[in-house]
Design a protein around this motif. Structure first.
Motif, mmCIF file in Angstrom:
data_model
loop_
_atom_site.group_PDB
_atom_site.id
_atom_site.type_symbol
_atom_site.label_atom_id
_atom_site.label_comp_id
_atom_site.label_asym_id
_atom_site.label_seq_id
_atom_site.Cartn_x
_atom_site.Cartn_y
_atom_site.Cartn_z
ATOM 1 N N ILE A 26 40.527 -7.224 39.654
ATOM 2 C CA ILE A 26 40.107 -5.852 39.954
ATOM 3 C C ILE A 26 40.913 -5.315 41.127
ATOM 4 N N THR A 27 41.159 -6.176 42.130
ATOM 5 C CA THR A 27 41.933 -5.745 43.291
ATOM 6 C C THR A 27 43.343 -5.340 42.895
ATOM 7 N N THR A 28 43.934 -6.092 41.953
ATOM 8 C CA THR A 28 45.290 -5.765 41.489
ATOM 9 C C THR A 28 45.316 -4.406 40.802
ATOM 10 N N MET A 29 44.307 -4.151 39.953
ATOM 11 C CA MET A 29 44.238 -2.844 39.274
ATOM 12 C C MET A 29 44.070 -1.713 40.276
ATOM 13 N N GLU A 30 43.234 -1.951 41.300
ATOM 14 C CA GLU A 30 43.028 -0.910 42.296
ATOM 15 C C GLU A 30 44.325 -0.619 43.049
ATOM 16 N N LYS A 31 45.088 -1.666 43.369
ATOM 17 C CA LYS A 31 46.343 -1.458 44.080
ATOM 18 C C LYS A 31 47.329 -0.648 43.248
ATOM 19 N N GLN A 32 47.364 -0.934 41.931
ATOM 20 C CA GLN A 32 48.264 -0.165 41.063
ATOM 21 C C GLN A 32 47.870 1.306 41.040
ATOM 22 N N ALA A 33 46.566 1.565 40.924
ATOM 23 C CA ALA A 33 46.106 2.956 40.906
ATOM 24 C C ALA A 33 46.421 3.657 42.220
ATOM 25 N N LYS A 34 46.252 2.921 43.338
ATOM 26 C CA LYS A 34 46.561 3.521 44.633
ATOM 27 C C LYS A 34 48.051 3.810 44.770
ATOM 28 N N ARG A 35 48.888 2.912 44.227
ATOM 29 C CA ARG A 35 50.331 3.158 44.304
ATOM 30 C C ARG A 35 50.718 4.435 43.575
ATOM 31 N N ILE A 36 50.077 4.663 42.403
ATOM 32 C CA ILE A 36 50.342 5.906 41.665
ATOM 33 C C ILE A 36 49.922 7.112 42.486
ATOM 34 N N GLY A 37 48.737 7.035 43.075
ATOM 35 C CA GLY A 37 48.254 8.152 43.887
ATOM 36 C C GLY A 37 49.136 8.408 45.092
ATOM 37 N N TYR A 38 49.578 7.306 45.774
ATOM 38 C CA TYR A 38 50.440 7.478 46.935
ATOM 39 C C TYR A 38 51.787 8.079 46.551
ATOM 40 N N ALA A 39 52.282 7.709 45.345
ATOM 41 C CA ALA A 39 53.548 8.297 44.881
ATOM 42 C C ALA A 39 53.410 9.805 44.693
ATOM 43 N N ALA A 40 52.257 10.214 44.133
ATOM 44 C CA ALA A 40 52.021 11.651 43.951
ATOM 45 C C ALA A 40 51.934 12.361 45.295
ATOM 46 N N CYS A 57 53.373 11.427 48.071
ATOM 47 C CA CYS A 57 54.717 11.494 48.648
ATOM 48 C C CYS A 57 55.530 12.634 48.030
ATOM 49 N N GLY A 58 55.404 12.810 46.695
ATOM 50 C CA GLY A 58 56.109 13.915 46.045
ATOM 51 C C GLY A 58 55.663 15.258 46.582
ATOM 52 N N MET A 59 54.328 15.404 46.749
ATOM 53 C CA MET A 59 53.810 16.652 47.314
ATOM 54 C C MET A 59 54.312 16.851 48.738
ATOM 55 N N PHE A 60 54.369 15.759 49.494
ATOM 56 C CA PHE A 60 54.816 15.867 50.879
ATOM 57 C C PHE A 60 56.262 16.375 50.957
ATOM 58 N N LEU A 61 57.135 15.808 50.104
ATOM 59 C CA LEU A 61 58.533 16.252 50.107
ATOM 60 C C LEU A 61 58.645 17.724 49.736
ATOM 61 N N PHE A 62 57.844 18.146 48.736
ATOM 62 C CA PHE A 62 57.873 19.546 48.320
ATOM 63 C C PHE A 62 57.461 20.461 49.469
ATOM 64 N N TYR A 63 56.362 20.092 50.133
ATOM 65 C CA TYR A 63 55.876 20.964 51.200
ATOM 66 C C TYR A 63 56.785 20.942 52.424
ATOM 67 N N VAL A 64 57.464 19.827 52.672
ATOM 68 C CA VAL A 64 58.422 19.801 53.768
ATOM 69 C C VAL A 64 59.541 20.810 53.532
ATOM 70 N N MET A 65 60.080 20.776 52.313
ATOM 71 C CA MET A 65 61.158 21.715 51.969
ATOM 72 C C MET A 65 60.657 23.160 52.029
ATOM 73 N N PHE A 66 59.435 23.379 51.539
ATOM 74 C CA PHE A 66 58.883 24.729 51.523
ATOM 75 C C PHE A 66 58.642 25.232 52.942
ATOM 76 N N ILE A 67 58.171 24.341 53.837
ATOM 77 C CA ILE A 67 57.907 24.728 55.229
ATOM 78 C C ILE A 67 59.205 25.073 55.945
ATOM 79 N N PHE A 68 60.274 24.320 55.662
ATOM 80 C CA PHE A 68 61.568 24.643 56.260
ATOM 81 C C PHE A 68 62.043 26.047 55.852
ATOM 82 N N TYR A 69 61.785 26.359 54.598
ATOM 83 C CA TYR A 69 62.161 27.706 54.123
ATOM 84 C C TYR A 69 61.370 28.769 54.875
#
Length: 751
Positions: free
Chosen positions: A374-388, A390-402
């Motif tokens: 169960i712990t392994t499955m939870e870690k995989q799900a968290k990795r997916i969420g953290y990836a999302a 991070c993608g949002m963070f990069l988008f907002y960084v670029m948008f804030i610079f603009y």
């Protein structure tokens, strides 16, 4: 009026852009991420709960099954024990009819320590007969006829690979042991009283009236096999307990053959007795509880009494938080699964009771290992969420610079005049009051510039006045610092001198105390052993030996008294002694003090007398120290008086205000107690009156001394008197004309 918080103009512009373009999008994205992690956490908790319940059920099944296997192992040993017990019963029933060939006696002999033993290994067991009883012809026959049991003991040992030894212990401390022990007379103590050991008395009539087999707790084997457990059973001849037969299983064998289970999740099994003491455990369990299993033992000396596992192995007495409470619940239940929280993690602890012995078979499993899928499955799900995220963070960084780029461009167009005003105010704050005024077409800024000019003139005036005040204050502070520095320096000559004097006194007292403690320990041994010799516990002494032992005792007691006086003196000088005040009757104390020296006085033909006509009913003092004062003075009188002399003790009330001016009683008024001890001994010269109260001082010259003592009795006496706010003096008409000591104390210690 409250001040309004100010912000840079660029920040205000950026905030408005942020509200209009960024906030709605950011809110939606954050809501989606939060929803994702919430659903994932819910699913994880449900899965953990389900898996945990299934794991608990599985652990209960495992420990139940393993307990049955464990019980079968114990029952197998018990069946072998019944056979051994039965054959031994037959042996004692037929012992009188057995004929022992004369040649058989040649294989047995008495050792130098008096033990009767079997001298050589003939393929059977060893024989040890203790010296606690008389080994006569009847006992020798029983010892040699017991060889008939060797085949039974050997077959029992071979029948089960858990068994390391089979033995018979009799009521008169005979031991037949298989396999053979070389030089068995040196393995056991020669006077070993076997019925006093647990592997015997647990099967006797008092502890085992039903005459069933009994399992012992873990103990240290006197036969040299280390830590073990035994299955024992009584052997009766009619209604007489002839002895006890036993089967030994060492902890090491227990771990290899019985607790060596293959369990899921890396779980480990260990054994606990009904008292909560760990009987056997593998290395993994040792690490959990911070213990080291007692698999072997180095025999530095023979085992003289029952030796059980240390209390550190008792889980009911462990200091590990929560363990004692968990084990207490387990011992009260037949079978259950408990949670165990340790510093190394969370564990599930399952147990089942072995009915024949009452022992608890326990299985401990790492909860993290159980929940790993169960712990392994939870870690995989968290990795997916953290990836999302991070993608949002990069988008907002670029948008804030603009947004920042546009905000700065617009702010620069608006804020140039305002920045010029801010620059002039910064120069004024830095002390540049001549900064040029700004020029602007904005009416509000022109007004602000005029106000700045007025403010600058006022600040210049205030600044000059403030500088003068600071100079004057600095002068006063410097003068005060110099005075304080001189005072501190003076206090440091005084403090150093005081510290050196106190350190020297403490060093002396510490040296006396430490040396006395170091001497007193071996001295107690000398006194104890000399008393044992004098009591002839180890054999009869001749007159010369008795005389020497008596001298040892007398000298040792005298030296112990000296050391105790040194300790008391060290305690007084290091301020460790306090008065233990109480109110008590004085006359019994005086009479008892005379009784303490009466025997010595009679030996010298001395007459003891007491004059106490005007005594107070009670006094308030430290009773023990007052006894010591009187005893020291009386002992001196007895020691220094010639044979046939006399010692007189007198006690009376005097007025405290009538004492000499040099002997002020710390502000006491009213009545005082005066105690005097007079002898007709060696006397004192005028120069000795004060010297005798010093540490290690005596009247005699060290080269011509004929009286014993270290010269501390009067020093302690003077210290105890002064603790009571009193004083002591001595008077004598000269050498050979006796001495009188006077002690004056307040009858109450209230000032």
């Amino acid at each position: 009026m409250s001040k309004t918080a100010t912000q840079p103009l660029s920040t205000i512009v950026f905030r408005e852009f942020f509200k209009a373009a960024l906030m709605p999008l950011l809110f939606i994205e954050l809501a989606l991420v939060l929803l994702y992690f919430t659903i994932n956490a819910y699913n994880h908790n449900k899965s953990v709960s389900t898996l945990e319940n299934e794991s608990i059920d599985h652990l209960e099944e495992i420990v139940g099954a393993e307990a049955k296997i464990f019980s079968q192992e114990l029952r197998s040993i018990s069946e072998i024990m019944r056979i051994v017990q039965g054959e031994t019963d037959v042996f004692f029933a037929e012992l009188e009819d057995i004929t022992v060939p004369e040649a058989s006696y040649s294989g047995y002999s008495f050792a130098d320590n008096g033990v009767y033993y079997k001298t050589h290994d003939t393929g059977g067991g060893s024989l040890y007969y203790s010296t606690v009883g008389n080994v006569g012809d009847k006992e020798k026959k029983k010892a040699i006829a017991g060889e008939q049991l060797d085949d039974v003991f050997r077959l029992a040992t071979q029948a089960n690979n858990n068994i390391v030894a089979v033995y018979l212990n009799t009521f008169d401390s005979m031991n037949r042991y298989y396999p053979f022990i070389d030089d068995v007379y040196s393995q056991y103590l020669p006077d070993m009283d076997i019925p006093k050991f647990n592997f015997y008395y647990l099967a006797d009539r008092e502890h085992n009236p039903s005459r069933e087999m009994v399992w012992t707790e873990t103990y240290l084997d006197p036969a040299g096999q280390g830590w073990m457990m035994s299955c024992i059973a009584p052997v009766y001849n009619d209604d007489f307990l002839e002895g006890v037969v036993g089967i030994d299983i060492t902890i090491d064998v227990f771990l290899q053959n019985i607790l060596n289970m293959k369990l899921p999740w890396g779980a480990q099994a260990f054994l606990v007795d009904a008292k909560g003491t760990i009987m056997a455990m593998p290395e993994a369990v040792e690490q959990l509880f911070g213990l080291t299993e007692l698999r072997t033992h180095v025999y530095e000396q023979q085992v003289a009494q029952d030796t059980f596992k240390p209390e550190t192995f008792n889980l009911l007495k462990t200091t590990i938080p929560g363990v004692a409470e968990t084990i207490s619940r387990i011992l009260a239940a037949n079978q259950s699964v408990e949670e165990l929280n340790l510093s190394s993690g969370q564990y599930l602890l399952a147990h089942a009771t072995e009915r024949e012995s009452g022992w608890k078979l326990m299985v401990v499993a790492d909860k993290q290992a159980i929940l790993e899928p169960i712990t392994t499955m939870e870690k995989q799900a968290k990795r997916i969420g953290y990836a999302a995220v991070c993608g949002m963070f990069l988008f907002y960084v670029m948008f804030i610079f603009y947004l920042l780029f546009n905000a700065r461009r617009i702010a620069a167009q608006i804020s140039s005049p305002v920045a010029a005003i801010a620059e002039r105010s910064t120069q004024i704050a830095g002390g540049n009051y001549e900064a040029p005024p700004i020029s602007s077409s904005i009416e509000e800024l022109v007004t602000l510039n005029g106000n700045y000019t007025t403010m600058v003139r006022e600040i210049q005036q205030l600044n000059g006045d403030l500088r003068e005040e600071i100079k004057r204050a600095n002068r006063e502070i410097e003068e005060r610092k110099q005075a304080e520095k001189a005072l501190r320096a003076s206090e440091r000559n005084l403090r150093k001198a005081k510290d050196k004097a106190e350190a020297a006194n403490r060093a002396k007292s510490a040296f006396l105390g430490n040396m006395s403690h170091e001497l007193r320990t071996p001295l107690h041994h000398i006194i104890g052993f000399s008393e044992l010799l004098g009591d002839e516990d180890f054999g009869t002494l001749n007159k010369r030996q008795s005389k020497y032992v008596s001298h040892i005792q007398t000298s040792s007691q005298a030296l112990l008294t000296l050391i105790n006086d040194v300790l008391d003196l060290a305690g007084v000088e290091s301020m460790e002694h306090d008065l233990e005040l109480s109110r008590f009757e004085l006359r019994p104390l005086l009479e008892n003090s005379l009784m303490l020296v009466k025997e010595k006085a009679i030996k010298k033909g001395l007459q003891l007398s007491l004059q106490a006509d005007t005594l107070p009913e009670t006094v308030e003092a430290d009773e023990k120290k007052l006894k010591k004062i009187l005893y020291n003075l009386l002992s001196n009188g007895v020691k220094f008086s010639p044979n046939g002399g006399a010692i007189q003790v007198s006690a009376s009330l005097v007025n405290c205000s009538e004492v000499p001016p040099e002997q002020v009683l710390a502000g006491h008024a009213g009545q005082c107690l005066k105690l005097s001890v007079k002898d007709n001994g060696i006397g004192l010269e005028s120069g000795d009156m004060q010297r005798i109260f010093g540490s290690f001082e005596q009247v005699e010259d060290s080269k011509s001394r004929k009286y014993e003592g270290a010269g501390m009795g009067l020093t302690l006496t003077k210290s105890y008197v002064e603790l009571h706010n009193g004083y002591i003096t001595a008077e004598s008409e000269g050498k050979g004309k006796g001495t009188t000591f006077h002690v004056v104390l307040p009858i109450s210690q209230d000032v």
